[in-house]
Every structure is written in C-alpha cells, then in structure tokens.
Scaffold this motif. Structure first.
Motif, short mmCIF file in Angstrom:
data_model
loop_
_atom_site.label_atom_id
_atom_site.label_comp_id
_atom_site.label_asym_id
_atom_site.label_seq_id
_atom_site.Cartn_x
_atom_site.Cartn_y
_atom_site.Cartn_z
N TYR A 124 51.73 32.83 -24.87
CA TYR A 124 52.18 34.28 -24.31
C TYR A 124 53.64 34.69 -24.51
O TYR A 124 54.27 33.81 -24.35
CB TYR A 124 51.64 34.26 -22.91
N HIS A 133 37.47 36.84 -18.44
CA HIS A 133 36.29 36.25 -18.84
C HIS A 133 35.86 34.97 -18.62
O HIS A 133 36.37 34.42 -17.56
CB HIS A 133 37.04 35.91 -20.64
N ASP A 135 34.45 31.08 -19.77
CA ASP A 135 34.46 30.02 -20.77
C ASP A 135 32.92 29.46 -21.12
O ASP A 135 32.55 28.77 -20.11
CB ASP A 135 35.38 28.86 -20.50
N ILE A 145 37.13 21.77 -17.29
CA ILE A 145 38.03 22.18 -18.31
C ILE A 145 39.24 21.86 -17.64
O ILE A 145 39.46 21.86 -16.20
CB ILE A 145 38.12 23.77 -18.43
N SER A 147 43.59 22.65 -17.59
CA SER A 147 44.19 23.73 -18.17
C SER A 147 45.64 23.16 -17.77
O SER A 147 45.90 23.35 -16.51
CB SER A 147 43.88 24.90 -17.70
N PHE A 156 47.54 33.74 -12.71
CA PHE A 156 46.34 33.49 -13.16
C PHE A 156 45.46 34.24 -12.35
O PHE A 156 45.30 34.20 -10.86
CB PHE A 156 46.11 32.17 -13.12
N TRP A 180 38.69 22.76 -13.63
CA TRP A 180 37.61 23.32 -12.99
C TRP A 180 36.48 23.17 -13.74
O TRP A 180 36.34 22.85 -14.88
CB TRP A 180 37.66 24.84 -12.74
N HIS A 189 37.84 34.31 -15.04
CA HIS A 189 39.25 34.15 -15.12
C HIS A 189 39.94 35.00 -16.18
O HIS A 189 39.59 35.30 -17.14
CB HIS A 189 39.57 32.50 -15.06
N VAL A 191 44.50 36.29 -17.38
CA VAL A 191 46.21 36.04 -16.98
C VAL A 191 46.60 37.42 -16.96
O VAL A 191 46.33 38.19 -17.97
CB VAL A 191 46.78 35.08 -18.24
N ARG A 206 55.00 31.23 -22.46
CA ARG A 206 54.42 30.58 -21.89
C ARG A 206 53.31 29.75 -22.74
O ARG A 206 52.80 30.73 -23.63
CB ARG A 206 53.60 31.18 -20.67
N ASN A 208 49.66 27.67 -22.83
CA ASN A 208 48.60 27.13 -22.13
C ASN A 208 47.83 26.04 -22.91
O ASN A 208 47.41 26.70 -24.05
CB ASN A 208 47.65 28.23 -21.41
C1 MD6 Z 1 45.48 30.59 -19.52
N1 MD6 Z 1 43.31 29.92 -19.20
O1 MD6 Z 1 46.01 30.04 -18.34
C2 MD6 Z 1 44.18 30.91 -20.00
N2 MD6 Z 1 40.11 28.84 -19.13
O2 MD6 Z 1 46.52 30.78 -20.25
C3 MD6 Z 1 41.84 29.99 -19.52
O3 MD6 Z 1 41.51 30.91 -20.02
C4 MD6 Z 1 41.13 28.87 -18.89
O4 MD6 Z 1 43.21 28.04 -17.82
C5 MD6 Z 1 39.10 28.03 -18.34
C6 MD6 Z 1 39.68 27.00 -17.69
C7 MD6 Z 1 41.13 27.23 -17.32
C8 MD6 Z 1 41.98 28.28 -17.88
#
Ligand code: MD6
Ligand code: FE
Length: 215
Positions: A124, A133, A135, A145, A147, A156, A180, A189, A191, A206, A208
């Motif tokens: 980012y 969205h 996942d 997942i 992250s 977030f 999660w 979720h 950002v 940033r 991720n």
């Molecule tokens: C982000 N994260 O933090 C985008 N998806 O940049 C995600 O889309 C995400 O953080 C699923 C589980 C955890 C996440």
C-alpha cells in the motif's frame, strides 16, 4: 516482550476480535530482519504489480506472491495459480521465516498445525485502500489465515458475515499479526486509505503478508 519504539501498542498482547479471530500485537517483531530480507528477495524476483479486476479496473494495491500458489486477478476472475503471469515462472518459494512465523502465530491463536501454501504480498502507498471483501477463493475454509503487517500503520476494517454489517476499526502497526479462522473465516474485511508517512523499516509504504492454505 520488546521495546515499542515506533508504535503505541502493547507488544505481546493478544486482542480478541471475534470468535476465531485475534490480533497478536508485535508478534512479528522478533523476526523483523529475516522477514524483511526474505520479502526483498521475493519481490526482486516477482515484482508487485497492480492487477486488473474482472470488471477491468486496476486495483490500487500492488500485489505479488510466494509459495506454491499465488492469488491473481484478471479479466477472467480471481483465482490461485502456480505461476506468475508476468513471466510464466513458478512463484518464488515460501521463505522459511514466513512459514515459521505463520505456524507460530496460528498456534498462539488456537490453530495448531498451520502449513500455508500461499502468501499474498500486498503493498500500500499513501491513498491505497482495499474495499470490503471476503477471502473465499481457497479450497478449504478449515485452515485459518495469518496476516502480517509491516511498515506504515493502517486502519483495518473487520466486519461481519454480511457486507452491510458495520465493521470494527482496528489500528494495525508494524509487526502486528492478525489470525482468523473458524467461525470468523468468512468475515468481510478491508483497509481504509493509507495515510502518508515514512516508516523506518519500509519507507513510504505498508506491506501486508497474508498466508493461507489455498490448495
Ligand atoms: C491487509 N488483509 O491487511 C489486507 N484477509 O492489507 C486482508 O485482506 C486479510 O488481513 C484475510 C485475513 C486477514 C487479512
Ligand atoms: Fe482479505
């Protein structure tokens, strides 16, 4: 525990977000040097790029991948693919430091035995956002997942099972890890737009890492 030089959070704290979801404050900090070196090696081979959505718009997040499978988006849809469409070579191997961190973080949050086969790398810049969205392109939702947030802080959005559910806002800083799964695996979720700044480790961005069992 580590000194919290640049952030405001209590490193080592576990902050529950919902059933099956938690933020592990500063969990990645002790591995920072190895993670950053591995990240540089991966993105030197598979440079982050802005993918096209199926609708033909360019995403604002810069994305790359490592591991056996990589998440891609193009005019044909969203999916996991074993090769980088930019040069038709396999994605870079998953660095050992990523695998180890992911397994330890998942276990800490109640998901032992996590073995990811895909790591999506999201970069980012100021103004970049990721809209709400789910996942859901992974084959099996049993695995969680993991992250990992690096570089500039972000807000977030952690929503519910329906797009319209009002999301919580969670400030994520360099070294925070979100895990999660379980009952939260399909929560919406996103950002919020990244605020400009300079982070000592990564500069004006940033990054991720989202580690998943996709195949
Ligand atoms: C982000 N994260 O933090 C985008 N998806 O940049 C995600 O889309 C995400 O953080 C699923 C589980 C955890 C996440
Ligand atoms: Fe996501």
């Amino acid at each position: 525990m580590h000194a919290d030089l640049f952030g405001t959070h209590a490193n080592g704290a576990v902050l529950p977000l919902a059933d099956g979801a938690a933020v592990l404050r500063g969990f990645a900090l002790r591995d920072e040097a190895a993670l950053l070196a591995a990240l540089r090696a991966v993105t030197a081979r598979a440079p982050p790029r802005r993918m096209l959505t199926p609708g033909g718009r360019r995403m604002s997040v810069w994305m790359s991948n490592c591991g056996e499978l990589g998440w891609i988006s193009d005019r044909h849809g969203y999916r996991y693919a074993p090769r980088d469409p930019l040069d038709d070579t396999p994605w870079p191997r998953m660095p050992a430091s990523f695998l180890s961190l992911a397994a330890r973080a998942a276990a800490r949050a109640g998901f032992p035995g996590f073995l990811p086969d895909a790591c999506l790398i999201n970069r980012y810049e100021a103004g970049t956002r990721l809209s709400l969205h789910q996942d859901r392109d992974e084959r099996d939702f049993a695995a969680p997942i993991v992250s990992v947030s690096l570089g500039l802080p972000a807000l977030f959005l952690f929503g519910g099972m329906r797009r319209g559910d009002r999301p919580q806002r969670v400030a994520l800083e360099h070294g925070d890890v979100v895990v999660w799964g379980g009952a939260s695996r399909l929560r919406y979720h996103g950002v919020l737009p990244l605020q400009p700044g300079i982070h000592p480790a990564l500069g004006a961005c940033r990054v991720n890492l989202t580690l998943r069992k996709a195949g």
